[in-house]
Design a protein around this motif. Sequence first.
Motif, mmCIF file in Angstrom:
data_model
loop_
_atom_site.group_PDB
_atom_site.id
_atom_site.type_symbol
_atom_site.label_atom_id
_atom_site.label_comp_id
_atom_site.label_asym_id
_atom_site.label_seq_id
_atom_site.Cartn_x
_atom_site.Cartn_y
_atom_site.Cartn_z
ATOM 1 N N THR A 79 0.826 -1.203 0.000
ATOM 2 C CA THR A 79 0.000 0.000 0.000
ATOM 3 C C THR A 79 0.863 1.257 0.000
ATOM 4 O O THR A 79 0.585 2.217 -0.731
ATOM 5 C CB THR A 79 -0.907 0.009 1.242
ATOM 6 O OG1 THR A 79 -1.573 -1.241 1.295
ATOM 7 C CG2 THR A 79 -1.905 1.135 1.168
ATOM 8 N N VAL A 80 1.901 1.244 0.822
ATOM 9 C CA VAL A 80 2.811 2.385 0.823
ATOM 10 C C VAL A 80 3.361 2.587 -0.590
ATOM 11 O O VAL A 80 3.380 3.709 -1.117
ATOM 12 C CB VAL A 80 3.967 2.159 1.828
ATOM 13 C CG1 VAL A 80 4.970 3.300 1.743
ATOM 14 C CG2 VAL A 80 3.419 2.036 3.234
ATOM 15 N N ALA A 81 3.781 1.480 -1.213
ATOM 16 C CA ALA A 81 4.295 1.579 -2.579
ATOM 17 C C ALA A 81 3.230 2.159 -3.502
ATOM 18 O O ALA A 81 3.500 3.046 -4.317
ATOM 19 C CB ALA A 81 4.733 0.205 -3.082
ATOM 20 N N GLY A 82 1.999 1.675 -3.344
ATOM 21 C CA GLY A 82 0.914 2.127 -4.206
ATOM 22 C C GLY A 82 0.653 3.616 -4.049
ATOM 23 O O GLY A 82 0.490 4.344 -5.032
ATOM 24 N N VAL A 83 0.621 4.081 -2.808
ATOM 25 C CA VAL A 83 0.368 5.505 -2.564
ATOM 26 C C VAL A 83 1.497 6.343 -3.166
ATOM 27 O O VAL A 83 1.260 7.347 -3.842
ATOM 28 C CB VAL A 83 0.225 5.773 -1.052
ATOM 29 C CG1 VAL A 83 0.186 7.272 -0.784
ATOM 30 C CG2 VAL A 83 -1.035 5.108 -0.531
ATOM 31 N N TYR B 150 3.392 5.540 -5.594
ATOM 32 C CA TYR B 150 3.243 5.480 -7.052
ATOM 33 C C TYR B 150 2.194 6.488 -7.489
ATOM 34 O O TYR B 150 2.364 7.222 -8.456
ATOM 35 C CB TYR B 150 2.831 4.059 -7.458
ATOM 36 C CG TYR B 150 2.676 3.856 -8.950
ATOM 37 C CD1 TYR B 150 3.744 3.422 -9.723
ATOM 38 C CD2 TYR B 150 1.465 4.110 -9.581
ATOM 39 C CE1 TYR B 150 3.617 3.241 -11.079
ATOM 40 C CE2 TYR B 150 1.318 3.935 -10.950
ATOM 41 C CZ TYR B 150 2.399 3.496 -11.694
ATOM 42 O OH TYR B 150 2.261 3.316 -13.045
ATOM 43 N N ALA B 151 1.092 6.520 -6.743
ATOM 44 C CA ALA B 151 -0.030 7.376 -7.125
ATOM 45 C C ALA B 151 0.310 8.860 -6.970
ATOM 46 O O ALA B 151 -0.286 9.707 -7.632
ATOM 47 C CB ALA B 151 -1.253 7.026 -6.292
ATOM 48 N N THR B 152 1.267 9.192 -6.091
ATOM 49 C CA THR B 152 1.652 10.605 -5.965
ATOM 50 C C THR B 152 2.370 11.069 -7.222
ATOM 51 O O THR B 152 2.540 12.254 -7.442
ATOM 52 C CB THR B 152 2.601 10.850 -4.776
ATOM 53 O OG1 THR B 152 3.764 10.045 -4.955
ATOM 54 C CG2 THR B 152 1.946 10.515 -3.461
#
Lengths: 258, 365, 291
Positions: C202-206, C208-210
């Motif tokens: 999830t940290v990676a996903g967030v 990435y999304a930034t």
Amino acid sequence: MSLLEVEDLAVHFGGVKAVDGVSFAVDQGEVFAIIGPNGAGKSTIFNLISHIYQPTRGRICFDGADITGSKPQDMARLGIARTFQNIELFDHSTVLDNLLMGRHTHRQSNFIQDILFLPSVRREERLHRERVEEVIEFLELEAYRNKRIEGLPYGVRKIVEIGRALAIGPKLILLDEPASGLSVEETQDVAFWIEDMRRDMGLTVLMVEHDMGLVSQVCDRVLAVANGKPLAQGTPHEVQADPHVQAAYLGTPEEVAV
Amino acid sequence: MRVVFKTSYDRDIDLHEHGLDRGKMLGLVGLMILLPFLVNDYYLAEAANTLIWALAGMGLMIAVGHTGQVSLGHAAFLAIGAYTDAALMNAGVPFLVAFPLAGLLTGLFGAVIAIPAVRMSGIYLAIATLAVFVIVEELILLLEPITGGVSGIAAPSITLFGISFDRYGELHNFYWLILAVVILVTWGYANLMRSPTGRSFLAVRDSEVSARAMGINVTRTRALAFGLSSGVTGLAGALMGHYIGFFNYELFSVFISINLLLVVTIGGLGFIQGAFLGAVLITGMPQVIAILRDGLNASVGVDLGSIPGLDTVLFSVILILFIIFEPTGLYGRWLKIRTWFELFPLARRDMFRRHKTYLKTERMK
Amino acid sequence: MELIQLAVGGVANGCIYGLVALGFVLIYKTSEGVNFAQGDLMMLGAFVALGLGNSAQMGLSFWLAVPLAVCIMFCVGWGVERVVVRRIFGQPQFALVILTIALGFVFRFVAGSIWGYSPLVLETPFNGVNLRFGELVISMADLLTIVITLALTFGLWTFFAHTRIGLAAQAASQNQMAAYIVGIPVMKVNSLIWGLSGAVATVAGVLYATRGAIDPNIGLLGIKAFAAAVIGGLGSLPGALLGGMLIGVVEPIAGRYAPGGIAIMSPYIIMLAVLVTRPGGLFAQIHMKKV
Ligand SMILES: Nc1ncnc2c1ncn2[C@@H]1O[C@H](COP(=O)(O)OP(=O)(O)OP(=O)(O)O)[C@@H](O)[C@H]1O
Ligand SMILES: [Mg+2]
């Protein structure tokens, strides 16, 4: 003349000297045992002879030729067969197929002939069957012939593994703890089979075994090792009586104090 | 329960132990040959598609089911087969040469890849094949003069000895051609598995150390298995190209690799029959879904067609259920059912209990 | 200068690969299994954060939405282990490979059904904030990505090297039977690790999304992350990060200076090269079965 000669063999894993300066020679037709406490390096010696590990130092000669540095897959062709301490069978195949896999070094056909299943392949296959049936009869495995290894009891698997080694048609057979985990009767069977292998098949046997009863019963000579180093060599009786060996098994007074 | 008295080793060596089994197999083959007279063209085309998938499935089965080499990139071999065959035929090479050559070249490519890859243990090989897949996909785009790049390539219609095997014009003939290839490959595969080569595959799958101790050259055996596997898959790819007619790299997506894995796992790993059962399932499922979809739409008014990706997720759920509840696949389930009936009423529930195994690391610290 | 600029962007990108790769490594370290759904977990994590935080959706504050998303995804990871993965305990390695590939498709379907298949942008307090160092421009998102990744890797490494439960987890992977016997709750540890890898994803996903818009197919990035983990040698946390950075940096540079197609292939070419020369990866553990 000795069939197998091991000279100053050593292997180190990082700081662990699993085997360190072991020498011995096994004569043609002899039954030779290696004994020693747990972790002494017995299985490692087997792994060195079958070239699963390459030695740090030392020499291995078989049948008059220096075989140090060979590949593990060369052993069967040279005539060295082995069993494994923790049973390494082909679990999803039947007993018959396991034994037939032992015939691999005797195959003549290539894969194209196999795909076409030429008459020569069938003839060869029939010959393999005959050889394997002899082993099945010898080890009394008839009842299990078409059973898959997965479901077989431990004792039977141990015997199948011996059978697979015999199917190779070796000169020397290495047995790593053939009797461990077997019942008294099964151990007796193993003793008789080892006798027969030597007498009827002309095999040379090198084995690792903890059961001193079995060792005294079938072995001509014994090598005792501890901490990778040789302790004593001689007849079973001599080795058992050796003070170093007794110390290694029971612990010296100082070690006990520590 | 049937008891077979064997009178010679040949009975064991033969492909079928009983005359009855052989009869059943001949019956099945006969039915398949007569199929064009029994069904209409729509279903015949579907049957041809199923056979192509079964062929590809057999290819993957050699690697995954019989040698224990998991490949996530077999779509790459389908692609190589399809492109080689189409490109050769476009250059004027007759099908009779182009088709085997496509299989051979794909097989060689697979074997060459496998040689470095065999040094890697299970999971690493799977990943390496995935990487090879991505690279092949890019290469197809780069080799535009041969492959047609993004716009794709046409697989010419097949003519043998003056007879047309066109996919649309002569569907019967095209179907029989595929059937012949499938029968030949199946026969060769079955032969392989009853001979020393097949046994060495199984040996390598089940215990590498032991295989070595038997004198089997593990690297060579694995490369051979992987080569055969990709070769057969390449043949399937070539046929797939003809079946589709005009294709580009998108036909061979990573989903195809996954679908192929589905075929072998759901069908039953380690059984040739499994490839066929899996192929029937994977080509039949979309039909079933379509029928259900229309049915629901008409009766309840629920429009499943408006949900994108439904097929894929259904496949995935089926796969998950199979892995959890029936890891031996459809064929394994069938064997159990058959044994149960044969032994009736003697079968016991725990006869088929799975053996608990504990993972032990291959790693030494 | 251009090279440095490319490299900085590459490092930030590589950090994302590295973070997803960390998830692979976590699970590999404890059960020798490989979770091919890791990339899709990352995607799902990003969408959960987006669903909680974006003004058009639940509209929570970014600083509340992200920790909440991490918690939710921890539960998802934990639940996946409890409900699905646990059932195939003891089956061959590749069963998990196929299972998790299938799970990935399920995740993608779930995300697609809820959030649709067109790209969405996560609203963050630092959207478009850039820092200038002379000629070098670093976006706030890149900087945060790098800092958080380093901190997280260090944290996980400490967890494995120094805490009881971390050590227990490693012991479990060496020999599950033995771990049982000495009283390590192997199952519990496994669930925990799956939860943890969900959180890391999830940290990676967030992060990435930034840095750009997201859609349900961004999970395919997992394949690249996988290459990163393999380059580092599947069992090594710092190795995963380094592998990720290597890929992240080479990619844009190859894209700029090498002929077309090479950039896309570069992660896999590097990985194959590493595998051929060092079959266990750069930070390989000894691979040898004892008999
Ligand atoms: N591949 C290896 N890497 C590191 N250490 C090893 C390796 N193989 C063996 N050892 C070490 O070498 C020592 C001897 O092991 P070995 O298996 O030969 O003992 P053994 O005499 O057969 O004992 P047992 O009676 O328990 O079978 C042990 O300390 C073992 O840990
Ligand atoms: Mg031992």
